[in-house]
Scaffold this active site. Structure first.
Site, PDB file in Angstrom:
ATOM      1  N   TYR A  33       0.833  -1.203   0.000  1.00  0.00           N
ATOM      2  CA  TYR A  33       0.000   0.000   0.000  1.00  0.00           C
ATOM      3  C   TYR A  33       0.864   1.247   0.000  1.00  0.00           C
ATOM      4  O   TYR A  33       2.074   1.190   0.209  1.00  0.00           O
ATOM      5  CB  TYR A  33      -0.950  -0.005   1.211  1.00  0.00           C
ATOM      6  N   LYS A 147       6.438  -2.026   2.035  1.00  0.00           N
ATOM      7  CA  LYS A 147       5.263  -1.400   2.666  1.00  0.00           C
ATOM      8  C   LYS A 147       4.059  -2.323   2.496  1.00  0.00           C
ATOM      9  O   LYS A 147       3.226  -2.131   1.605  1.00  0.00           O
ATOM     10  CB  LYS A 147       5.017  -0.016   2.055  1.00  0.00           C
ATOM     11  N   GLU A 179      12.557   2.797  14.097  1.00  0.00           N
ATOM     12  CA  GLU A 179      11.636   3.831  13.605  1.00  0.00           C
ATOM     13  C   GLU A 179      10.391   3.842  14.478  1.00  0.00           C
ATOM     14  O   GLU A 179      10.286   3.079  15.436  1.00  0.00           O
ATOM     15  CB  GLU A 179      11.276   3.577  12.142  1.00  0.00           C
ATOM     16  N   LEU A 204      11.298   1.302   7.032  1.00  0.00           N
ATOM     17  CA  LEU A 204      10.715   1.712   5.758  1.00  0.00           C
ATOM     18  C   LEU A 204      11.466   2.956   5.263  1.00  0.00           C
ATOM     19  O   LEU A 204      11.727   3.876   6.044  1.00  0.00           O
ATOM     20  CB  LEU A 204       9.231   2.051   5.937  1.00  0.00           C
TER      21      LEU A 204
HETATM   22  N1  PDD Z   1       3.187   5.085   7.297  1.00  0.00           N
HETATM   23  N2  PDD Z   1       7.902   3.908   8.744  1.00  0.00           N
HETATM   24  C1  PDD Z   1       6.746   3.232   8.843  1.00  0.00           C
HETATM   25  C2  PDD Z   1       6.741   1.932   9.555  1.00  0.00           C
HETATM   26  C3  PDD Z   1       5.573   3.753   8.268  1.00  0.00           C
HETATM   27  O1  PDD Z   1       4.424   3.068   8.358  1.00  0.00           O
HETATM   28  C4  PDD Z   1       5.621   5.014   7.616  1.00  0.00           C
HETATM   29  C5  PDD Z   1       4.422   5.634   6.977  1.00  0.00           C
HETATM   30  C6  PDD Z   1       6.850   5.681   7.560  1.00  0.00           C
HETATM   31  C7  PDD Z   1       7.007   7.021   6.881  1.00  0.00           C
HETATM   32  O2  PDD Z   1       6.941   6.902   5.493  1.00  0.00           O
HETATM   33  P1  PDD Z   1       6.403   8.104   4.583  1.00  0.00           P
HETATM   34  O3  PDD Z   1       7.188   9.298   4.942  1.00  0.00           O
HETATM   35  O4  PDD Z   1       6.665   7.638   3.223  1.00  0.00           O
HETATM   36  O5  PDD Z   1       4.933   8.274   4.896  1.00  0.00           O
HETATM   37  C8  PDD Z   1       7.973   5.092   8.118  1.00  0.00           C
HETATM   38  C9  PDD Z   1       1.978   5.579   6.673  1.00  0.00           C
HETATM   39  C10 PDD Z   1       1.790   7.043   6.817  1.00  0.00           C
HETATM   40  C11 PDD Z   1       0.795   4.772   7.163  1.00  0.00           C
HETATM   41  O6  PDD Z   1       0.941   3.568   7.210  1.00  0.00           O
HETATM   42  O7  PDD Z   1      -0.261   5.334   7.446  1.00  0.00           O
END
Ligand code: PDD
Length: 284
Positions: A33, A147, A179, A204
């Site tokens: 996703y 992801k 993270e 991620l």
């Molecule tokens: N999540 N690390 C994890 C585990 C994440 O789920 C996310 C983002 C990030 C940050 O990635 P980005 O900057 O590309 O949004 C890092 C999204 C927002 C979610 O699952 O809702």
């Protein structure tokens, strides 16, 4: 809120949209996703999000026939149909429905779903107050670089943090802090180094991370991508998280230890401001 969602080429009222009980996204978390922020009705960091979606698809050997412009058309229509000025657009692609079997089905047709939701991101109240985090063991699988919708470890840990009276958790593995439950984690050291975990299978590769690190380098901050320990985090002068749904969000306390004067740090706030400026001007 009742919205218009997209399922395999159809636009449907949320209540009328269905996916098979045998969908592998549902049975095996066999799905990837993306979450893209929407600002002023436009898509923030759209191209890198699609590039990462393609990397996730490739990592799980899933082929989906959309090109970049197909995704752009879909996301734009999603935003318009749902009247989103500010919020998020979500897309998920699973391997599709097939009789339950651990091996990949040879001929399942992938399932694509997308939805959008309004959310205050640029003016979120916690950007002013900061959030509190607690550290927790990283209980997730070893391919956090993909992801996928296998988010139970993150979900359980977020709930545990809330139950402990914090806003969120930072995961810790043998190397230190990895993270946040749905964000990347950063500290600023006393020598003004901006430290965040290096890319690898254990985090991620956040799109907001990529942009914020570039913005930080422009600001003459020394960016160091390396592992950092909980002790180092507790001694930090500032800390923050980044994600598409929060942008730069200051962290003011870790494991009950207050950072600095307990208010969002100036470097964090400046990075947030610069990221927002850039997001507004570059959104598609
Ligand atoms: N999540 N690390 C994890 C585990 C994440 O789920 C996310 C983002 C990030 C940050 O990635 P980005 O900057 O590309 O949004 C890092 C999204 C927002 C979610 O699952 O809702």
């Amino acid at each position: 809120m009742t919205g218009t969602v997209y399922v395999n080429g159809d636009w449907l009222e949320e209540s009328a949209a269905t996916v098979s009980v045998f969908d592998r996204g549902f049975l095996f978390a066999d799905a990837v996703y993306e979450v893209v922020a929407v600002l002023g009705g436009k898509l923030v960091d759209f191209d890198p999000h699609i590039a990462r979606l393609n990397r996730s698809l490739a990592a799980i050997s899933l082929t989906f026939p959309f090109e970049r412009n197909d995704y752009l058309k879909l996301f734009r229509e999603l935003v318009i149909r749902n009247g989103i000025d500010e919020g998020i657009a979500y897309i998920q692609i699973s391997r599709g429905a097939a009789p339950r079997d651990f091996a990949f089905p040879p001929s399942a047709r992938p399932t694509i779903v997308a939805f959008a939701a309004a959310k205050a991101i640029s003016n979120s109240p916690t950007a002013e107050t900061g959030i509190t985090v607690v550290t927790r063991p990283d209980v997730r699988w070893r391919r956090c670089d993909i992801k996928t919708v296998g988010l139970l470890g993150a979900s359980m840990t977020k709930q545990a943090a809330i139950d402990a009276g914090a806003d969120d958790a930072w995961f810790v593995d043998a190397g230190g802090i990895t993270e946040g439950t749905s964000s990347n984690a950063y500290i600023v050291t006393a020598s003004r180094e901006l430290v965040t975990r290096q890319l690898g299978n254990d985090i991620l590769a956040g799109i907001t991370r990529e942009v914020v690190l570039a913005v930080a380098a422009d600001q003459q901050l020394t960016v160091v991508e390396r592992a950092f320990s909980t002790d180092e985090a507790l001694a930090a002068t500032e800390a923050f998280i980044t994600s598409a749904t929060t942008f730069v969000q200051p962290v003011v306390s870790i494991d009950g230890v207050t950072l600095g004067d307990g208010r969002p740090g100036s470097i964090s706030l400046e990075l947030r401001r610069r990221y927002l400026d850039r997001a507004h001007t570059s959104a598609l």
